[in-house]
Design an enzyme around this catalytic site. Structure first.
Site, PDB file in Angstrom:
ATOM      1  N   HIS A  24       0.860  -1.195   0.000  1.00 57.89           N
ATOM      2  CA  HIS A  24       0.000   0.000   0.000  1.00 57.89           C
ATOM      3  C   HIS A  24       0.890   1.238   0.000  1.00 57.89           C
ATOM      4  O   HIS A  24       0.799   2.070   0.914  1.00 57.89           O
ATOM      5  CB  HIS A  24      -0.937   0.033   1.220  1.00 57.89           C
ATOM      6  CG  HIS A  24      -2.146  -0.840   1.074  1.00 57.89           C
ATOM      7  ND1 HIS A  24      -2.933  -1.218   2.135  1.00 57.89           N
ATOM      8  CD2 HIS A  24      -2.731  -1.402  -0.021  1.00 57.89           C
ATOM      9  CE1 HIS A  24      -3.938  -1.971   1.708  1.00 57.89           C
ATOM     10  NE2 HIS A  24      -3.822  -2.094   0.397  1.00 57.89           N
ATOM     11  N   HIS A  80     -11.897  -9.382  -6.128  1.00 51.62           N
ATOM     12  CA  HIS A  80     -11.496  -8.067  -5.600  1.00 51.62           C
ATOM     13  C   HIS A  80     -10.618  -7.393  -6.645  1.00 51.62           C
ATOM     14  O   HIS A  80      -9.764  -8.046  -7.253  1.00 51.62           O
ATOM     15  CB  HIS A  80     -10.742  -8.292  -4.283  1.00 51.62           C
ATOM     16  CG  HIS A  80     -10.193  -7.081  -3.629  1.00 51.62           C
ATOM     17  ND1 HIS A  80     -10.818  -5.861  -3.652  1.00 51.62           N
ATOM     18  CD2 HIS A  80      -9.054  -6.905  -2.889  1.00 51.62           C
ATOM     19  CE1 HIS A  80     -10.104  -4.991  -2.961  1.00 51.62           C
ATOM     20  NE2 HIS A  80      -9.019  -5.597  -2.502  1.00 51.62           N
ATOM     21  N   GLU A  82      -8.556  -4.599  -6.282  1.00 50.81           N
ATOM     22  CA  GLU A  82      -7.332  -3.854  -5.936  1.00 50.81           C
ATOM     23  C   GLU A  82      -6.194  -4.370  -6.823  1.00 50.81           C
ATOM     24  O   GLU A  82      -6.128  -5.573  -7.135  1.00 50.81           O
ATOM     25  CB  GLU A  82      -7.021  -4.017  -4.443  1.00 50.81           C
ATOM     26  CG  GLU A  82      -5.993  -2.992  -3.984  1.00 50.81           C
ATOM     27  CD  GLU A  82      -5.909  -2.802  -2.476  1.00 50.81           C
ATOM     28  OE1 GLU A  82      -6.605  -3.511  -1.727  1.00 50.81           O
ATOM     29  OE2 GLU A  82      -5.124  -1.919  -2.056  1.00 50.81           O
ATOM     30  N   ASP A  84      -3.242  -5.364  -6.643  1.00 49.22           N
ATOM     31  CA  ASP A  84      -2.416  -6.540  -6.320  1.00 49.22           C
ATOM     32  C   ASP A  84      -3.098  -7.843  -6.754  1.00 49.22           C
ATOM     33  O   ASP A  84      -2.454  -8.892  -6.816  1.00 49.22           O
ATOM     34  CB  ASP A  84      -2.032  -6.595  -4.836  1.00 49.22           C
ATOM     35  CG  ASP A  84      -3.195  -6.440  -3.883  1.00 49.22           C
ATOM     36  OD1 ASP A  84      -4.170  -5.742  -4.224  1.00 49.22           O
ATOM     37  OD2 ASP A  84      -3.135  -7.012  -2.779  1.00 49.22           O
ATOM     38  N   HIS A 147     -12.307  -5.725   2.027  1.00 50.47           N
ATOM     39  CA  HIS A 147     -12.208  -4.402   2.588  1.00 50.47           C
ATOM     40  C   HIS A 147     -12.470  -3.289   1.579  1.00 50.47           C
ATOM     41  O   HIS A 147     -12.305  -2.104   1.916  1.00 50.47           O
ATOM     42  CB  HIS A 147     -10.811  -4.223   3.218  1.00 50.47           C
ATOM     43  CG  HIS A 147      -9.691  -4.190   2.200  1.00 50.47           C
ATOM     44  ND1 HIS A 147      -8.805  -3.138   2.139  1.00 50.47           N
ATOM     45  CD2 HIS A 147      -9.336  -5.014   1.210  1.00 50.47           C
ATOM     46  CE1 HIS A 147      -7.937  -3.348   1.164  1.00 50.47           C
ATOM     47  NE2 HIS A 147      -8.239  -4.473   0.598  1.00 50.47           N
ATOM     48  N   ASP A 166      -8.737 -11.165   0.208  1.00 48.43           N
ATOM     49  CA  ASP A 166      -7.874 -10.608   1.267  1.00 48.43           C
ATOM     50  C   ASP A 166      -8.203 -11.161   2.664  1.00 48.43           C
ATOM     51  O   ASP A 166      -7.312 -11.251   3.520  1.00 48.43           O
ATOM     52  CB  ASP A 166      -8.032  -9.091   1.315  1.00 48.43           C
ATOM     53  CG  ASP A 166      -7.224  -8.371   0.238  1.00 48.43           C
ATOM     54  OD1 ASP A 166      -6.190  -8.901  -0.186  1.00 48.43           O
ATOM     55  OD2 ASP A 166      -7.641  -7.276  -0.170  1.00 48.43           O
ATOM     56  N   TYR A 194      -1.982  -8.019   9.870  1.00 43.60           N
ATOM     57  CA  TYR A 194      -2.831  -7.713   8.710  1.00 43.60           C
ATOM     58  C   TYR A 194      -4.199  -7.222   9.191  1.00 43.60           C
ATOM     59  O   TYR A 194      -4.711  -6.206   8.723  1.00 43.60           O
ATOM     60  CB  TYR A 194      -2.975  -8.980   7.864  1.00 43.60           C
ATOM     61  CG  TYR A 194      -3.567  -8.769   6.500  1.00 43.60           C
ATOM     62  CD1 TYR A 194      -2.752  -8.586   5.392  1.00 43.60           C
ATOM     63  CD2 TYR A 194      -4.942  -8.756   6.314  1.00 43.60           C
ATOM     64  CE1 TYR A 194      -3.300  -8.395   4.129  1.00 43.60           C
ATOM     65  CE2 TYR A 194      -5.491  -8.563   5.068  1.00 43.60           C
ATOM     66  CZ  TYR A 194      -4.668  -8.391   3.976  1.00 43.60           C
ATOM     67  OH  TYR A 194      -5.213  -8.197   2.724  1.00 43.60           O
ATOM     68  N   HIS A 227      -3.439 -13.764  -0.015  1.00 42.28           N
ATOM     69  CA  HIS A 227      -2.074 -13.463   0.443  1.00 42.28           C
ATOM     70  C   HIS A 227      -1.657 -14.512   1.469  1.00 42.28           C
ATOM     71  O   HIS A 227      -2.430 -14.851   2.376  1.00 42.28           O
ATOM     72  CB  HIS A 227      -1.999 -12.101   1.144  1.00 42.28           C
ATOM     73  CG  HIS A 227      -2.296 -10.934   0.260  1.00 42.28           C
ATOM     74  ND1 HIS A 227      -1.479 -10.545  -0.774  1.00 42.28           N
ATOM     75  CD2 HIS A 227      -3.323 -10.051   0.274  1.00 42.28           C
ATOM     76  CE1 HIS A 227      -1.995  -9.475  -1.363  1.00 42.28           C
ATOM     77  NE2 HIS A 227      -3.115  -9.162  -0.756  1.00 42.28           N
TER      78      HIS A 227
HETATM   79 FE1  FEO Z   1      -7.221  -5.394  -1.056  1.00 42.46          FE
HETATM   80 FE2  FEO Z   1      -4.704  -7.668  -1.405  1.00 42.46          FE
HETATM   81  O1  FEO Z   1      -5.793  -6.232  -1.885  1.00 42.46           O
END
Ligand code: FEO
Length: 398
Positions: A24, A80, A82, A84, A147, A166, A194, A227
């Site tokens: 981030h 998701h 995002e 990544d 999230h 996530d 996390y 992750h």
């Molecule tokens: Fe919310 Fe691993 O991205």
């Protein structure tokens, strides 16, 4: 050989980011790297769930190629958006063909278009929708704000496998990505870090989402997040840990964070710690300039008490404490008690500033701030020790 099978004909095909130390942007320290997990369902309709961070596209493609011909992918579930997890999507779609189906939530569709433009072949799904890939069925569970607004989980009933993106993840890069293959302390520590740094503001939603999944009465014998490691030995361990962290109750423990100019505030900090230790409450002491902000926030989640000290400069705190205090304000930990302390010269201000942060962060101030002028006397140090004992007693009251 980078890919590996996690269930019959379901493969991890993600990427390992061994060297990333901040995530981030500079917001989240990742001492143990991270992984971008995505999963291939090799069924009659070949389906990929999630992709990887754009710089790792080739690694993902190589892993996919080990199992299938990439061009044979028929649909991509995007839990998701995002970057990544979606960064590799445009290149993948280019390789597979623009008509490959992209399955996502309504907010996911919006986010893909806003990130990568239009022209994708979307199938928007909502909670309870199920699609078949042949032998397997994929059921979707929207998880808005866990999230991001677009977030959703995918559940594969035939394998009792939950792919929650996530949620339940950790920034941890290891060679064997299973809970029974890694050090349990490192694993739970990274999972807690996390949670503390990313998910704390959404704790009430997390409790509700877990209750919703429990009420669906579905069997879960593996949780494979996006992750870190895959929970196969004891998937309920992380679910129960989330319920615990969401309550934010913490242990009988106090975290003392301080910054000092000419060591006076440091002497107070050490005396306060002595008082807490004599009271039989666990304590940890951290000078801000030698500490990692994200590690401290994990400690705050784990503790009932937080004491913050600063020397005064220009009627305020030493500036390197500000990011930590600002994070307290946005993360909004519940059920924490706190107190402030510090040394000042001709005018104060730091203690009051810390208390203002505590008030907006809803950290209950249980004792008026402890302030001294210039250097602490022996009496001041005894009083600081007594101050520590008072906070420890408040923590014990719970
Ligand atoms: Fe919310 Fe691993 O991205």
């Amino acid at each position: 050989m980078g890919s590996f099978e996690i269930k019959p004909n379901i493969y991890w095909v993600g990427a390992r980011d061994w060297n990333v130390r901040f995530f981030h942007g500079p917001a989240f320290s990742t001492h143990r790297g991270t992984t971008y997990n995505c999963y291939l369902i090799k069924d009659e309709i070949i389906t990929l769930v999630d992709t990887v961070h754009e710089p790792f596209t080739e690694e993902m493609l190589n892993n996919l190629q080990e199992v299938i011909n990439v061009k044979d992918i028929k649909q991509i579930v995007m839990n998701h958006i995002e970057p990544d997890h979606s960064g590799a999507l445009p290149k993948l779609v280019q390789l597979v063909g623009q008509d490959v189906k992209i399955i996502c939530s309504g907010k996911g569709k919006e986010a893909i278009e806003e990130h990568y433009g239009s022209g994708y072949n979307f199938q928007v799904v909502k909670t309870g929708d199920t699609i078949s890939t042949g032998k397997n069925s994929l059921t979707f569970i929207e998880a808005s704000m866990l999230h991001w607004p677009d977030s959703m989980f995918t559940y594969i009933k035939e394998e009792a496998l939950l792919l929650p993106n996530d949620a339940f993840g950790q920034h941890l890069c290891v060679s064997e990505l299973f809970d029974d293959k890694v050090d349990a302390g490192h694993l739970m520590g990274e999972a807690q870090k996390y949670y503390a740094n990313i998910l704390t503001p959404f704790s009430q939603l997390i409790i509700k989402k877990i209750q919703e999944i429990v009420s669906m009465d579905i069997k879960i014998d593996m949780i494979a997040p996006s992750h870190g490691i895959i929970w196969r030995q004891d998937p309920m361990k992380i679910v129960n840990a989330y319920l615990d962290w969401a309550k934010s109750e913490g242990k009988d423990k106090i975290v003392v964070v301080y910054e000092t100019m000419w060591e006076s505030t440091e002497q107070l900090a050490k005396a306060i710690v002595e008082g807490i230790m004599e009271s039989g409450v666990s304590v940890s002491l951290h000078r801000m300039c030698q500490s990692d902000r994200n590690d401290l926030l994990q400690e705050v989640l784990d503790a009932k008490g937080l004491i913050v000290g600063s020397a005064t400069i220009n009627n305020s705190i030493l500036p390197n404490l500000a990011p930590f205090l600002e994070e307290l304000e946005v993360l909004k930990f519940k059920n924490k008690v706190g107190a402030a302390f510090g040394s000042h010269g001709w005018a104060g201000g730091a203690v009051e500033k810390i208390e203002r942060f505590f008030n907006v962060s809803k950290i209950k101030i249980v004792k008026e701030g402890f302030k001294i002028k210039y250097k602490p006397t022996k009496e001041d140090l005894l009083n600081a020790k007594a101050f520590g004992k008072i906070i420890a007693e408040e923590v014990k009251k719970g």
